[in-house]
Design a protein around this motif. Sequence first.
Motif, PDB file in Angstrom:
ATOM      1  N   UNK A 116      -2.872  14.446  -7.760  1.00 22.33           N
ATOM      2  CA  UNK A 116      -2.637  15.878  -7.320  1.00 22.33           C
ATOM      3  C   UNK A 116      -2.041  16.394  -6.307  1.00 22.33           C
ATOM      4  N   UNK A 117      -1.467  15.279  -5.536  1.00 22.16           N
ATOM      5  CA  UNK A 117      -0.686  15.489  -4.280  1.00 22.16           C
ATOM      6  C   UNK A 117       0.680  14.925  -4.908  1.00 22.16           C
ATOM      7  N   UNK A 118       1.499  15.568  -4.056  1.00 25.22           N
ATOM      8  CA  UNK A 118       3.181  15.054  -4.297  1.00 25.22           C
ATOM      9  C   UNK A 118       3.200  13.678  -4.077  1.00 25.22           C
ATOM     10  N   UNK A 119       4.415  13.084  -4.654  1.00 26.39           N
ATOM     11  CA  UNK A 119       4.600  11.682  -4.346  1.00 26.39           C
ATOM     12  C   UNK A 119       5.127  11.566  -3.150  1.00 26.39           C
ATOM     13  N   UNK A 120       4.748  10.170  -2.429  1.00 25.01           N
ATOM     14  CA  UNK A 120       5.464  10.122  -1.135  1.00 25.01           C
ATOM     15  C   UNK A 120       6.797   9.971  -0.904  1.00 25.01           C
ATOM     16  N   UNK A 121       7.646   9.753  -0.037  1.00 24.46           N
ATOM     17  CA  UNK A 121       9.040   9.907   0.210  1.00 24.46           C
ATOM     18  C   UNK A 121       9.338   8.526  -0.373  1.00 24.46           C
ATOM     19  N   UNK A 122       8.859   7.348  -0.059  1.00 24.74           N
ATOM     20  CA  UNK A 122       9.251   6.168  -0.502  1.00 24.74           C
ATOM     21  C   UNK A 122       9.113   6.136  -2.165  1.00 24.74           C
ATOM     22  N   UNK A 123       7.883   6.834  -2.604  1.00 19.63           N
ATOM     23  CA  UNK A 123       7.876   7.075  -4.092  1.00 19.63           C
ATOM     24  C   UNK A 123       9.008   7.664  -4.659  1.00 19.63           C
ATOM     25  N   UNK A 142       0.915  -1.288   0.029  1.00 19.17           N
ATOM     26  CA  UNK A 142      -0.090  -0.100   0.144  1.00 19.17           C
ATOM     27  C   UNK A 142       0.908   1.008   0.083  1.00 19.17           C
ATOM     28  N   UNK A 143       1.853   1.253   0.768  1.00 18.62           N
ATOM     29  CA  UNK A 143       2.782   2.306   0.857  1.00 18.62           C
ATOM     30  C   UNK A 143       4.025   2.341   0.104  1.00 18.62           C
ATOM     31  N   UNK A 144       4.399   1.006  -0.465  1.00 21.00           N
ATOM     32  CA  UNK A 144       5.365   1.119  -1.219  1.00 21.00           C
ATOM     33  C   UNK A 144       6.628   0.749  -0.508  1.00 21.00           C
ATOM     34  N   UNK A 145       6.529  -0.021   0.723  1.00 19.56           N
ATOM     35  CA  UNK A 145       7.725  -0.373   1.469  1.00 19.56           C
ATOM     36  C   UNK A 145       8.271  -1.826   1.424  1.00 19.56           C
ATOM     37  N   UNK A 146       9.385  -2.127   1.595  1.00 14.68           N
ATOM     38  CA  UNK A 146       9.642  -3.404   1.601  1.00 14.68           C
ATOM     39  C   UNK A 146       9.280  -4.247   3.129  1.00 14.68           C
ATOM     40  N   UNK A 147       9.485  -3.263   3.990  1.00  7.86           N
ATOM     41  CA  UNK A 147       9.132  -3.680   5.366  1.00  7.86           C
ATOM     42  C   UNK A 147       8.431  -2.477   6.213  1.00  7.86           C
ATOM     43  N   UNK A 148       7.635  -2.619   6.913  1.00  6.55           N
ATOM     44  CA  UNK A 148       6.913  -1.459   7.768  1.00  6.55           C
ATOM     45  C   UNK A 148       6.818  -1.912   9.257  1.00  6.55           C
ATOM     46  N   UNK A 149       7.107  -1.061  10.018  1.00  7.95           N
ATOM     47  CA  UNK A 149       6.970  -1.152  11.660  1.00  7.95           C
ATOM     48  C   UNK A 149       5.848  -0.271  12.121  1.00  7.95           C
ATOM     49  N   UNK A 150       4.911  -0.674  12.937  1.00  2.70           N
ATOM     50  CA  UNK A 150       3.838  -0.013  13.340  1.00  2.70           C
ATOM     51  C   UNK A 150       4.442   0.570  14.996  1.00  2.70           C
ATOM     52  N   UNK A 151       4.326   1.690  15.218  1.00  2.00           N
ATOM     53  CA  UNK A 151       4.815   2.199  16.194  1.00  2.00           C
ATOM     54  C   UNK A 151       3.649   2.849  17.106  1.00  2.00           C
ATOM     55  N   UNK A 152       3.845   2.836  18.376  1.00  2.00           N
ATOM     56  CA  UNK A 152       2.881   3.469  19.417  1.00  2.00           C
ATOM     57  C   UNK A 152       3.422   4.517  20.138  1.00  2.00           C
ATOM     58  N   UNK A 153       4.902   4.855  19.812  1.00  2.00           N
ATOM     59  CA  UNK A 153       5.335   6.108  20.492  1.00  2.00           C
ATOM     60  C   UNK A 153       5.589   7.288  19.379  1.00  2.00           C
ATOM     61  N   UNK A 154       4.464   7.342  18.513  1.00  2.00           N
ATOM     62  CA  UNK A 154       4.689   8.276  17.632  1.00  2.00           C
ATOM     63  C   UNK A 154       5.636   8.464  16.508  1.00  2.00           C
ATOM     64  N   UNK A 155       5.748   9.482  16.044  1.00  2.00           N
ATOM     65  CA  UNK A 155       6.817   9.580  15.021  1.00  2.00           C
ATOM     66  C   UNK A 155       8.086   9.920  15.520  1.00  2.00           C
ATOM     67  N   UNK A 156       8.016  10.314  16.676  1.00  2.00           N
ATOM     68  CA  UNK A 156       9.458  10.606  17.418  1.00  2.00           C
ATOM     69  C   UNK A 156      10.115   9.062  17.659  1.00  2.00           C
ATOM     70  N   UNK A 157       9.342   8.254  17.857  1.00  2.00           N
ATOM     71  CA  UNK A 157       9.799   6.860  18.360  1.00  2.00           C
ATOM     72  C   UNK A 157      10.676   6.382  16.936  1.00  2.00           C
ATOM     73  N   UNK A 158       9.821   6.735  15.690  1.00  2.00           N
ATOM     74  CA  UNK A 158      10.264   6.168  14.478  1.00  2.00           C
ATOM     75  C   UNK A 158      11.557   6.985  13.793  1.00  2.00           C
ATOM     76  N   UNK A 159      11.568   8.158  14.086  1.00  2.00           N
ATOM     77  CA  UNK A 159      12.907   9.173  13.766  1.00  2.00           C
ATOM     78  C   UNK A 159      13.918   8.640  14.654  1.00  2.00           C
TER      79      UNK A 159
END
Length: 193
Positions: free
Chosen positions: A135-142, A1-18
Motif C-alpha cells: 500500500x506504499x509507493x514503490x521505492x526510487x530504485x523500484x 533487500x533494497x534492489x541495488x547493485x551496490x550500496x554504500x553505508x554513510x555516517x554523514x547523513x543523506x547530505x553526504x550521499x547527495x
Amino acid sequence: LFGSSETWFLVGGTTCGVQAAIMATCSPGEFLILPRNSHISATSAMVFSGAQPKYIIPQYDFDWDIAGGVTSSQVEQAIKELEMEGRKAAAVFITSPTYHGICSNLTEISELCHSHGIPLIVDEAHGAHLGFHPQLPNSALQQGADLAVQSTHKVLCSLTQSSMLHMSGNIVDSERSVDVSKLFRALALVIYF
C-alpha cells in the motif's frame, strides 16, 4: 533487500550521499536539472562539483500550502531547453518523497531520463521505508532511479546520521561513484568523530 547493485553505508547523513551522487555524475560546467525546493546539500554538491543548475519549479498544492512533486513533463521541458542551447544535462535530481510526503512519478521520469542517457538521482531521505508494503509507493530504485540516497535514521531503525547511497543500472560510472563515496565518508568521519 533494497534492489541495488551496490550500496554504500554513510555516517554523514543523506547530505553526504547527495553530495557524492551529484559529484559522481556531474563535472565542472555540466548541468544538473533539479527542483527549486531541493535540500541545500544539492546546492553544496554543485559548488563542489562545479555543476550548474537548471531549475524546475515544483507543482504547488494550494489546498495544503506546500510544494508538490515534479512531473515528467517538467523534466522533459528542462531537457529540451538545455538542448535548444546546445547543452545536455549530466543528471536529473528529484526529491521524492518530499519533506511533506509528496511523491513524484519516478517511473515516468526515469524512463524519460534513460531515453536521453541521463542518470536519475533521487533524494529519498524520507522514503527508506517505501517498497516494503504493497500500500506504499514503490521505492526510487523500484521505479528506475540510478542513484538513491536514503536516511535510514529518519524512518527505519538506525543511529542518527546513518544513511545509504544505493546504485542501480549501468548509466553511472561505478568506479567514480566509489571514489567519491570514499571521499565523503572520509570527510564525514573527520567532521563527526
